[in-house]
Write an enzyme that holds these catalytic residues in place. Structure first.
Site, PDB file in Angstrom:
ATOM      1  N   PHE A   1      91.550 -85.746  47.563  1.00 33.90           N
ATOM      2  CA  PHE A   1      90.349 -86.202  46.865  1.00 33.90           C
ATOM      3  C   PHE A   1      90.434 -85.708  45.428  1.00 33.90           C
ATOM      4  O   PHE A   1      90.378 -84.504  45.166  1.00 33.90           O
ATOM      5  CB  PHE A   1      89.069 -85.689  47.515  1.00 33.90           C
TER       6      PHE A   1
ATOM      7  N   LYS B   1      84.179 -78.815  37.146  1.00 33.04           N
ATOM      8  CA  LYS B   1      83.082 -78.241  37.920  1.00 33.04           C
ATOM      9  C   LYS B   1      82.602 -76.905  37.361  1.00 33.04           C
ATOM     10  O   LYS B   1      81.785 -76.862  36.454  1.00 33.04           O
ATOM     11  CB  LYS B   1      83.453 -78.157  39.396  1.00 33.04           C
TER      12      LYS B   1
ATOM     13  N   ASP C   1      95.375 -79.791  40.856  1.00 33.43           N
ATOM     14  CA  ASP C   1      93.952 -80.109  40.713  1.00 33.43           C
ATOM     15  C   ASP C   1      93.162 -78.933  41.259  1.00 33.43           C
ATOM     16  O   ASP C   1      92.995 -78.793  42.472  1.00 33.43           O
ATOM     17  CB  ASP C   1      93.641 -81.404  41.468  1.00 33.43           C
TER      18      ASP C   1
END
Length: 422
Positions: free
Chosen positions: A163, A277, A248
């Site tokens: 994801f 984030k 990531d």
């Protein structure tokens, strides 16, 4: 806050939730959202109006322990005073110039983040997906200009269960039907191999492979941890075959796993970090691609950009976030509180929990599917004053803020144990 008495409703499980019986205000807000907000999410029936630290308060005054932390965007908790002060100060000075001009905040932010990551350069963006797209462009351009891959032939290896966001290019290499279906035609150039299988990865590498894009720990998939040594094997393979290793770390990085980056757990340094984030401190969207000059140096003026990327407000908050991480305090907190979390979760194995995967303050918990789905578990924990999120069937994810105290971890564990006994 170090004791539960400081948190109204934080004593007996569910006290805060059941203090108010009239839910009309909550229903009104939910109805309004259902009427006017596109249904790309299915939120739990709670309407949050205020938050501080590891706790949130809904529109009717009920308090909940936030054990999701915005999918790690709130690593430092809600309204961390250092981050709020940085944002407030910058709001009164300068918020946006665009990259057409210099600002006094961009250079210091990028310098501090590069030093934290041990790299030369930072390319600031806004959202995590935008940073992943930027990393893809970086790898392809590097492949053509540095590695010598024929133009238009670059391939990037990705991992099953990945994801990385929901843009058109990213969902093109997703194997999640919910994220992928009905958005074609899809972007070519990606090869999917099993997560954690070094032999399959090596077999997929060709002379046209420019990068391996991976999550060191797969968050959306359920906090899936690869076999011990796999990241080191990937690092060795990518170096040997002249391929970029792109990590990531949007969810796993910036303290979540008890280290600054999840790659640190195996002593691995990738060619490219993709961050987001928590880099915005839960205040503004901030993301970045961080790499050495030999990689990010392929960009030239006009070849990539972003109107808001690296804006002064984002840079001020991002620099303050880096300042919190430099002390090592939050990484240590994630380690110590993570030991307590994992120990308590493992006591539930065989008592309604089928499996636990935990790294720092990040856990995937597989509930016995004969008992309930992950959505049902999340709903029942909500009723007990704890907010979590399900993913994929009967799995729930736990990611409390790194400011969480021991007593609050105990509240989370007690709520989950009470749920399973019930």
């Amino acid at each position: 806050m170090s004791d539960t008495a400081a948190h109204p409703g934080a004593g007996a499980i569910g006290d805060a939730v059941h203090r108010v019986t009239d839910h009309s205000l909550t229903r009104d807000h939910i109805s309004l959202a259902q009427d006017w907000v596109a249904s790309n999410y299915s939120p739990l029936p709670v309407v949050i109006a205020h938050a501080e630290g590891a706790w949130v308060t809904d529109v009717e005054g009920r308090r909940y322990l936030d054990a999701l932390a915005g999918y790690s965007a709130l690593n430092f908790g809600h309204l961390h005073p250092t981050l709020v002060a940085a944002a407030r100060s910058q709001l009164e000075r300068l918020t946006l110039t665009s990259r057409a001009f210099h600002s006094d905040r961009l250079g210091p932010f990028c310098r501090d983040l590069a030093v934290l990551a041990g790299k030369d350069l930072v390319l600031p963006m806004n959202t995590g997906a935008e940073a992943v797209e930027t990393a893809i462009k970086t790898a392809r351009r590097w492949g053509y200009e540095v590695k010598g891959v024929p133009d238009g032939r670059a391939r990037i290896i990705v991992l099953a269960g990945n994801f990385h966001g929901r843009t058109t290019t990213i969902i093109s290499f997703s194997d999640d039907p919910l994220a992928r279906e009905h958005y074609g035609p899809y972007t070519p150039g990606f090869d999917l191999v099993p997560f954690g299988d070094i032999d399959a990865l090596e077999a997929a590498v060709t002379d046209e492979t420019v990068a391996v894009l991976l999550e060191p720990i797969q968050g959306e998939a359920g906090v899936i941890v690869p076999p011990q040594g796999w990241l080191r094997d990937v690092r060795e393979l990518t170096r040997r075959r002249n391929v970029l290793m792109v990590a990531d770390e949007i969810q796993s990085g910036l303290g979540r796993t008890g280290t600054t980056f999840a790659c640190d757990l195996e002593g691995v340094v990738p060619d490219i970090y993709v961050l987001g984030k928590a880099l915005g401190g839960g205040i503004v969207p901030v993301s970045a691609v961080v790499a050495d000059r030999g990689v990010l140096g392929v960009f030239t003026p006009g070849s990539h950009g972003s109107t808001f990327g690296g804006n002064p407000l984002a840079a001020a908050v991002g620099q303050a976030v880096v300042g919190l991480l430099v002390t090592g305090e939050y990484q240590q907190r994630a380690r110590s509180m993570g030991v307590l979390l994992e120990s308590g979760l493992r006591e539930l194995l065989g008592h309604g929990v089928d499996a636990v995967r935990c790294r720092g303050l990040w856990a995937g918990v597989d509930i016995d599917p004969q008992l309930m789905t992950g959505r049902e578990a999340s709903q029942r924990l909500l009723e007990r004053g704890v907010l979590v999120k399900d993913t994929h069937g009967s799995t729930i994810r736990l990611a409390p803020p790194l400011v969480v105290e021991e007593a609050e971890v105990e509240i989370l564990l007690a709520a989950l144990g009470d749920l399973l006994r019930a």
